[in-house]
Scaffold this motif. Sequence first.
Motif, mmCIF file in Angstrom:
data_model
loop_
_atom_site.group_PDB
_atom_site.id
_atom_site.type_symbol
_atom_site.label_atom_id
_atom_site.label_comp_id
_atom_site.label_asym_id
_atom_site.label_seq_id
_atom_site.Cartn_x
_atom_site.Cartn_y
_atom_site.Cartn_z
ATOM 1 N N MET A 1 0.824 -1.216 0.000
ATOM 2 C CA MET A 1 0.000 0.000 0.000
ATOM 3 C C MET A 1 0.860 1.269 0.000
ATOM 4 S SD MET A 1 -2.950 1.238 2.650
ATOM 5 C CE MET A 1 -1.892 0.847 4.030
ATOM 6 N N LYS A 2 2.003 1.228 0.728
ATOM 7 C CA LYS A 2 2.893 2.391 0.719
ATOM 8 C C LYS A 2 3.358 2.708 -0.700
ATOM 9 C CE LYS A 2 6.109 1.242 3.615
ATOM 10 N NZ LYS A 2 7.334 1.388 4.426
ATOM 11 N N LYS A 3 3.674 1.657 -1.450
ATOM 12 C CA LYS A 3 4.123 1.856 -2.825
ATOM 13 C C LYS A 3 3.022 2.491 -3.668
ATOM 14 C CE LYS A 3 6.013 -0.569 -6.842
ATOM 15 N NZ LYS A 3 6.429 -1.889 -7.399
ATOM 16 N N LEU A 4 1.799 2.032 -3.462
ATOM 17 C CA LEU A 4 0.665 2.599 -4.191
ATOM 18 C C LEU A 4 0.518 4.082 -3.873
ATOM 19 C CD1 LEU A 4 -1.924 2.517 -5.900
ATOM 20 C CD2 LEU A 4 -3.133 1.678 -3.866
ATOM 21 N N LEU A 5 0.579 4.440 -2.597
ATOM 22 C CA LEU A 5 0.433 5.848 -2.221
ATOM 23 C C LEU A 5 1.561 6.680 -2.815
ATOM 24 C CD1 LEU A 5 -0.829 8.213 -0.784
ATOM 25 C CD2 LEU A 5 0.332 7.508 1.318
ATOM 26 N N ARG A 6 2.782 6.182 -2.760
ATOM 27 C CA ARG A 6 3.899 6.947 -3.314
ATOM 28 C C ARG A 6 3.709 7.167 -4.821
ATOM 29 N NH1 ARG A 6 9.656 5.021 -1.717
ATOM 30 N NH2 ARG A 6 10.072 7.116 -2.506
ATOM 31 N N GLN A 7 3.232 6.158 -5.518
ATOM 32 C CA GLN A 7 2.975 6.323 -6.951
ATOM 33 C C GLN A 7 1.882 7.352 -7.203
ATOM 34 O OE1 GLN A 7 2.103 2.233 -7.972
ATOM 35 N NE2 GLN A 7 4.173 1.876 -8.749
ATOM 36 N N LEU A 8 0.864 7.362 -6.351
ATOM 37 C CA LEU A 8 -0.217 8.339 -6.499
ATOM 38 C C LEU A 8 0.283 9.762 -6.262
ATOM 39 C CD1 LEU A 8 -3.231 6.545 -4.783
ATOM 40 C CD2 LEU A 8 -3.059 7.208 -7.186
ATOM 41 N N ILE A 9 1.151 9.950 -5.263
ATOM 42 C CA ILE A 9 1.694 11.280 -4.999
ATOM 43 C C ILE A 9 2.573 11.741 -6.153
ATOM 44 C CG2 ILE A 9 3.138 12.643 -3.442
ATOM 45 C CD1 ILE A 9 0.391 11.717 -2.331
ATOM 46 N N GLN A 10 3.376 10.829 -6.670
ATOM 47 C CA GLN A 10 4.273 11.164 -7.789
ATOM 48 C C GLN A 10 3.496 11.468 -9.074
ATOM 49 O OE1 GLN A 10 6.716 7.668 -7.617
ATOM 50 N NE2 GLN A 10 7.874 8.394 -5.836
ATOM 51 N N ALA A 11 2.277 10.955 -9.163
ATOM 52 C CA ALA A 11 1.403 11.279 -10.300
ATOM 53 C C ALA A 11 0.718 12.617 -10.010
ATOM 54 C CB ALA A 11 0.381 10.174 -10.519
ATOM 55 N N ASP A 12 1.442 13.694 -10.205
ATOM 56 C CA ASP A 12 0.961 15.054 -9.934
ATOM 57 C C ASP A 12 -0.422 15.260 -10.566
ATOM 58 O OD1 ASP A 12 0.458 17.776 -9.914
ATOM 59 O OD2 ASP A 12 2.432 18.362 -10.653
#
Length: 370
Positions: free
Chosen positions: A1-12
């Motif tokens: 889930m942490k990886k998913l959140l980080r990808q979402l944040i990086q997707a400006d």
Amino acid sequence: MKKLLRQLIQADSTQNKGEVLAAEVIATYFNRHGIDCRVDQWDGNRANVVAHVKTGRRRPALLFVCHLDVVGPGEENWRHPPFAAVEDGGRIYGRGTTDMKGGTAAAVAAICEMARSKKGLQGDIVFAATAGEETDSSGVVRFMQDRDSLPPLAGIVVPEPTDFAVITAHRGLFWLKITTRGKAVHSSMPERGVNAIGAMKRVLDELERYEIQAEPHPLLGKCSMSVNMIAGGEAMNIVPDRCSLGVDIRTLPGQDHETIRYDFERMLARLKTGVPQFDGELAIERSAQAIETDPECEFVKTFCSAVGVDLTNVIGYTTDAPHLLPLGAPIVIFGPGKPRMCHQVDEYIEIADLQTGEDLFKSVIARFLA
């Protein structure tokens, strides 16, 4: 889930960038877990994403509704870059970690985990993450155009950051734009023109005396009105021929927005009668009704039991939830993240809260559908 959140944040997914990259991150995650998911894209970079876990429908479904967009990072310096999704000290930093990509990631992870035991689910799960909640709610409006395809619903969960409080009511919003028009001339001869800023001063004087007629709500308090934007004038040596004013009104359950609009129209008509040169018009910029779900209804009581909360609460700000009212299902707002972090510099979410959010969403799904 942490990886998913980080990808979402990086997707400006700020207003200029749009939501399509964040939608694709979620779609990829669902597809990897074997869940039917589609991205609805329009206007180039605008997007919703909708996933559907289908069952035999022995029980009514649960609908989770999130938003993909985030506000901009502002001009202040951040401790960590706002779209780097840095993990530091048990927290993930970045724009949208709290509002509301953290809650979105927790809901997505919980749905995928529960879908693994699909044979145990007696009702469908529908997930939607939509565009434009911070600006115009265009995504949820678009989602609702296809509402006839939804299964019967037990209830709706909006995973906004509430620090795990169960929210059953919030105020609505009614944004009005007033524009005054004049006649531009050289400022050395102002008597030959009509000053639109001077006309707007008359509007401001009227608003100082205006009070919206509404009985206070026992929990949400009074309806409020705030003049938050004003713009006018082209140059120091030109009498302005246009001025605009933005008014933010926060309304209560049962309050009629049309009545307020009529008050403003009458105000402008009265000014025109008193000052023939006055020229003003009104436009509705955004409108969302207040919501209030009965805290004693079966859905809310079962939800509270599932997440271990005894009392419900209310909030003063507004979400996309009012646009879901035509579905006729009870709505709760509940999710990880501290509301005070919304729209702040150095926004972050506690990783422990993320995990708690996933666990509690799994508990909700199990209670209603297993």
